[in-house]
Design a protein around this motif. Structure first.
Motif, PDB file in Angstrom:
ATOM      1  N   GLY A  30      -5.547  -6.291  -5.920  1.00 20.71           N
ATOM      2  CA  GLY A  30      -5.461  -5.433  -7.092  1.00 20.71           C
ATOM      3  C   GLY A  30      -6.207  -5.934  -8.310  1.00 20.71           C
ATOM      4  O   GLY A  30      -6.026  -5.403  -9.402  1.00 20.71           O
ATOM      5  N   PRO A  33     -12.084  -4.127 -10.316  1.00 23.19           N
ATOM      6  CA  PRO A  33     -12.272  -2.972 -11.209  1.00 23.19           C
ATOM      7  C   PRO A  33     -12.315  -1.660 -10.416  1.00 23.19           C
ATOM      8  O   PRO A  33     -12.642  -1.642  -9.227  1.00 23.19           O
ATOM      9  N   LEU A  34     -11.976  -0.568 -11.085  1.00 19.88           N
ATOM     10  CA  LEU A  34     -11.866   0.732 -10.432  1.00 19.88           C
ATOM     11  C   LEU A  34     -13.124   1.123  -9.663  1.00 19.88           C
ATOM     12  O   LEU A  34     -13.043   1.527  -8.504  1.00 19.88           O
ATOM     13  N   ASP A  35     -14.284   1.012 -10.288  1.00 21.10           N
ATOM     14  CA  ASP A  35     -15.530   1.392  -9.606  1.00 21.10           C
ATOM     15  C   ASP A  35     -15.744   0.581  -8.335  1.00 21.10           C
ATOM     16  O   ASP A  35     -16.130   1.114  -7.301  1.00 21.10           O
ATOM     17  N   GLN A  36     -15.469  -0.708  -8.425  1.00 18.58           N
ATOM     18  CA  GLN A  36     -15.631  -1.563  -7.257  1.00 18.58           C
ATOM     19  C   GLN A  36     -14.566  -1.237  -6.202  1.00 18.58           C
ATOM     20  O   GLN A  36     -14.842  -1.290  -5.006  1.00 18.58           O
ATOM     21  N   SER A  37     -13.381  -0.892  -6.639  1.00 19.69           N
ATOM     22  CA  SER A  37     -12.315  -0.503  -5.701  1.00 19.69           C
ATOM     23  C   SER A  37     -12.717   0.725  -4.896  1.00 19.69           C
ATOM     24  O   SER A  37     -12.490   0.791  -3.687  1.00 19.69           O
ATOM     25  N   ILE A  38     -13.328   1.690  -5.579  1.00 21.61           N
ATOM     26  CA  ILE A  38     -13.777   2.904  -4.889  1.00 21.61           C
ATOM     27  C   ILE A  38     -14.858   2.568  -3.873  1.00 21.61           C
ATOM     28  O   ILE A  38     -14.832   3.044  -2.731  1.00 21.61           O
ATOM     29  N   TYR A  41     -13.251   0.872  -0.961  1.00 24.03           N
ATOM     30  CA  TYR A  41     -12.516   1.846  -0.146  1.00 24.03           C
ATOM     31  C   TYR A  41     -13.471   2.611   0.759  1.00 24.03           C
ATOM     32  O   TYR A  41     -13.202   2.792   1.952  1.00 24.03           O
TER      33      TYR A  41
END
Length: 82
Positions: A30, A33-38, A41
């Motif tokens: 967790g 960062p959000l962009d990297q998480s996407i 995924y």
């Protein structure tokens, strides 16, 4: 760290599974960062699909093994791609 530049379609099952596990671990922490998480995924989804495809191919190869009268394998039908 996951190498997102590597072509998933060229990976062996073991390579794809190892990287998939790395992706899952990164997402589980967790701290991405959000962009990297996407991106992770999406990469994970591609790796999962690669593993599923290779498993299906292996399953089909196993099903093509012919048995001799005594129940022992008599040969296989070669399948390209594995």
């Amino acid at each position: 760290m996951t190498d997102v530049t590597r072509d998933v379609s060229a990976m062996s099952f073991e390579e794809a599974m190892k990287e998939f596990e790395q992706v899952v671990n990164q997402l589980d922490r967790g701290d991405v960062p959000l962009d990297q998480s996407i991106a992770l995924y999406e990469r994970g989804a591609a790796l999962k699909e690669r593993c599923a495809t290779l498993l299906k191919t292996a399953e089909e190869r196993v099903e093509k093994i012919t048995l001799a009268a005594d129940g022992t394998p008599a040969g296989t039908v070669p399948t390209e791609g594995l």
